[in-house]
Design a protein around this motif. Structure first.
Motif, PDB file in Angstrom:
ATOM      1  N   LEU A 102     -13.504   5.355   2.402  1.00  0.00           N
ATOM      2  CA  LEU A 102     -12.161   5.155   1.845  1.00  0.00           C
ATOM      3  C   LEU A 102     -11.373   6.445   2.001  1.00  0.00           C
ATOM      4  O   LEU A 102     -11.820   7.514   1.576  1.00  0.00           O
ATOM      5  CB  LEU A 102     -12.228   4.784   0.373  1.00  0.00           C
ATOM      6  N   LEU A 103     -10.203   6.361   2.612  1.00  0.00           N
ATOM      7  CA  LEU A 103      -9.255   7.470   2.695  1.00  0.00           C
ATOM      8  C   LEU A 103      -7.959   7.019   2.047  1.00  0.00           C
ATOM      9  O   LEU A 103      -7.450   5.934   2.348  1.00  0.00           O
ATOM     10  CB  LEU A 103      -8.970   7.843   4.155  1.00  0.00           C
ATOM     11  N   ALA A 104      -7.415   7.835   1.164  1.00  0.00           N
ATOM     12  CA  ALA A 104      -6.166   7.483   0.501  1.00  0.00           C
ATOM     13  C   ALA A 104      -5.280   8.708   0.392  1.00  0.00           C
ATOM     14  O   ALA A 104      -5.766   9.831   0.212  1.00  0.00           O
ATOM     15  CB  ALA A 104      -6.428   6.904  -0.896  1.00  0.00           C
ATOM     16  N   ALA A 105      -3.970   8.492   0.508  1.00  0.00           N
ATOM     17  CA  ALA A 105      -2.996   9.574   0.373  1.00  0.00           C
ATOM     18  C   ALA A 105      -1.955   9.165  -0.652  1.00  0.00           C
ATOM     19  O   ALA A 105      -1.525   8.006  -0.696  1.00  0.00           O
ATOM     20  CB  ALA A 105      -2.328   9.888   1.708  1.00  0.00           C
ATOM     21  N   ALA A 106      -1.539  10.124  -1.480  1.00  0.00           N
ATOM     22  CA  ALA A 106      -0.514   9.868  -2.488  1.00  0.00           C
ATOM     23  C   ALA A 106       0.277  11.139  -2.736  1.00  0.00           C
ATOM     24  O   ALA A 106      -0.211  12.251  -2.491  1.00  0.00           O
ATOM     25  CB  ALA A 106      -1.145   9.382  -3.796  1.00  0.00           C
ATOM     26  N   LEU A 107       1.508  10.989  -3.216  1.00  0.00           N
ATOM     27  CA  LEU A 107       2.303  12.151  -3.594  1.00  0.00           C
ATOM     28  C   LEU A 107       1.677  12.821  -4.807  1.00  0.00           C
ATOM     29  O   LEU A 107       1.290  12.151  -5.771  1.00  0.00           O
ATOM     30  CB  LEU A 107       3.738  11.727  -3.925  1.00  0.00           C
ATOM     31  N   GLY A 108       1.582  14.145  -4.760  1.00  0.00           N
ATOM     32  CA  GLY A 108       0.964  14.895  -5.841  1.00  0.00           C
ATOM     33  C   GLY A 108       1.939  15.267  -6.939  1.00  0.00           C
ATOM     34  O   GLY A 108       3.165  15.180  -6.793  1.00  0.00           O
ATOM     35  N   GLY A 109       1.394  15.720  -8.051  1.00  0.00           N
ATOM     36  CA  GLY A 109       2.154  15.922  -9.274  1.00  0.00           C
ATOM     37  C   GLY A 109       3.252  16.961  -9.213  1.00  0.00           C
ATOM     38  O   GLY A 109       4.195  16.919 -10.005  1.00  0.00           O
ATOM     39  N   GLU A 110       3.161  17.930  -8.287  1.00  0.00           N
ATOM     40  CA  GLU A 110       4.209  18.937  -8.171  1.00  0.00           C
ATOM     41  C   GLU A 110       5.334  18.520  -7.229  1.00  0.00           C
ATOM     42  O   GLU A 110       6.322  19.249  -7.072  1.00  0.00           O
ATOM     43  CB  GLU A 110       3.610  20.263  -7.684  1.00  0.00           C
ATOM     44  N   SER A 111       5.189  17.351  -6.596  1.00  0.00           N
ATOM     45  CA  SER A 111       6.230  16.888  -5.679  1.00  0.00           C
ATOM     46  C   SER A 111       7.554  16.697  -6.420  1.00  0.00           C
ATOM     47  O   SER A 111       7.596  16.166  -7.532  1.00  0.00           O
ATOM     48  CB  SER A 111       5.826  15.561  -5.035  1.00  0.00           C
ATOM     49  N   LEU A 112       8.617  17.152  -5.789  1.00  0.00           N
ATOM     50  CA  LEU A 112       9.991  16.964  -6.301  1.00  0.00           C
ATOM     51  C   LEU A 112      10.191  17.599  -7.674  1.00  0.00           C
ATOM     52  O   LEU A 112      11.036  17.161  -8.444  1.00  0.00           O
ATOM     53  CB  LEU A 112      10.333  15.465  -6.358  1.00  0.00           C
TER      54      LEU A 112
END
Length: 289
Positions: free
Chosen positions: A131-141
Motif C-alpha cells: 500500500l502506498l498513499a500520499a496526503a497533504l501534511g499538517g503544515e501545508s498552507l
C-alpha cells in the motif's frame, strides 16, 4: 455518498469536478512524478494494481516499477468519472481483493476514519502486497490559515477554519501500525511553492478541494473587506521581494505491506536508520530474482 461526518464530501466533489480537464494541477503532477520514483525503488513485480483517489481523471493506467510494467485499475472515491468505478469509502470497498499494489492519492486527507481506511485497504491486498498513499501534511498552507485567522479575529469575535485539517507527520507511522500493515514507513516531502498573488493560491486550494471542506464551516459570507484584509495579511506574512507570495506544501507518503511470513522482522521503535526509498529497495530487493 454519506451526508454525515466532518467533511462536506458533496461540496468537495463539486469543486474537484470543476477542475480543468486538460491536465493535472501542479500538486497532482508533482505527486505522480514522485510516485513513479518510489515505484522504481522496488524490484517487486506487481501483477495486479489499483490506483484510487477522490478525482482519478489524471491518474495513469500504466506505470513501471523496478520489477517491470504495471497496469493500474483506476477507481474514484469521490468524483464520478465515466468508465471508472465509484467506490464506497466509509468503509473503503474495492471491487475485489488480492491486489499486489494499491496506491491511494489524496484520500486520507478527507477520510473520516483514517486507520479504518488504511485497514480496509490492507484487507484488499494479497499477502506481501504493498500500500502506498500520499496526503497533504499538517503544515501545508499554514500561511493561508494564519492570514485568515488574523483577518477574521480583527473583524469578528473569533475565527473559523477555512482550510482542511490535515494529518500531522508524527502521527503517520502510528496510523499504519494501527491498520495492521507490516514494515510501516512514513516520510515527508516539504516544498515552498510560489504564486503571483494570494488569489492565485486560493484558486489552487479551491481546485484541490481543500477550501472550506468542513460540514460545520462558517455560514457568514466572505465579504470584500474580509478578503482584502486576508490578502494583505498574507502578503505581509509570506510575500517575496518580487511581489510574489510563497506557500508551504507538505506531502506525506505512507507505505506498508500486507503481512507475510517472508518479511523481515521490524526493528525496535526509534531504531530505523534508512529512508523511505531505501526501505522499499532493501525490503523488496530480492523478491523477483
Amino acid at each position: 455518498m454519506t451526508e454525515a461526518g466532518l467533511f462536506d464530501r458533496t461540496a468537495i466533489a463539486r469543486r474537484l469536478s470543476r477542475r480543468d480537464a486538460d491536465g493535472p494541477d501542479f500538486v497532482t503532477a508533482m505527486v505522480l512524478d514522485d510516485l513513479g520514483e518510489r515505484l522504481m525503488a522496488t524490484r517487486h513485480v506487481f501483477s495486479r494494481a489499483a490506483i484510487i483517489g477522490p478525482d482519478p481523471r489524471f491518474f495513469p493506467t500504466r506505470g513501471l516499477s523496478g520489477g517491470g510494467p504495471i497496469a493500474f485499475e483506476r477507481m474514484s472515491t469521490l468524483v464520478p468519472v465515466e468508465g471508472v468505478p465509484l467506490l464506497p469509502t466509509e468503509p473503503l470497498t474495492l471491487p475485489e481483493t488480492g491486489y499486489d499494489l494499491i496506491v491511494s492519492l489524496f484520500d486520507l486527507q478527507i477520510a473520516e476514519d483514517v486507520p479504518g481506511f488504511l485497514a480496509r485497504a490492507r484487507a484488499h491486498l494479497a499477502p506481501d502486497g504493498l500500500l502506498l498513499a500520499a496526503a497533504l501534511g499538517g503544515e501545508s498552507l499554514k500561511e493561508l490559515r494564519a492570514a485568515f485567522i488574523a483577518a477574521e479575529s480583527a473583524a469578528f469575535d473569533g475565527a473559523f477554519a477555512r482550510v482542511a485539517p490535515m494529518i500531522a507527520f508524527d502521527q503517520a507511522a502510528g496510523l499504519l501500525q494501527r491498520a495492521g500493515l507490516a514494515l510501516p514507513v512514513a516520510d515527508i516531502e516539504t516544498h515552498r511553492v510560489r504564486y503571483a498573488d494570494p488569489l492565485a493560491l486560493m484558486r489552487e486550494v479551491k481546485a484541490l478541494g481543500a477550501a472550506n471542506p468542513l460540514r460545520e464551516r462558517p455560514r457568514r459570507p466572505m465579504t470584500r473587506s474580509l478578503l482584502a484584509e486576508a490578502l494583505a495579511r498574507y502578503a505581509d506574512l509570506a510575500g517575496d521581494a518580487d511581489g510574489r507570495v510563497g506557500a508551504t506544501l507538505e506531502i506525506i507518503w505512507f507505505s506498508g505491506w500486507a503481512p507475510h511470513e517472508s518479511q523481515p522482522k521490524p526493528l525496535r521503535p526509534g531504531s530505523a536508520t534508512i529512508s523511505f526509498k531505501d526501505a522499499l529497495s532493501r525490503a523488496r530487493g530480492s523478491s523477483s530474482d
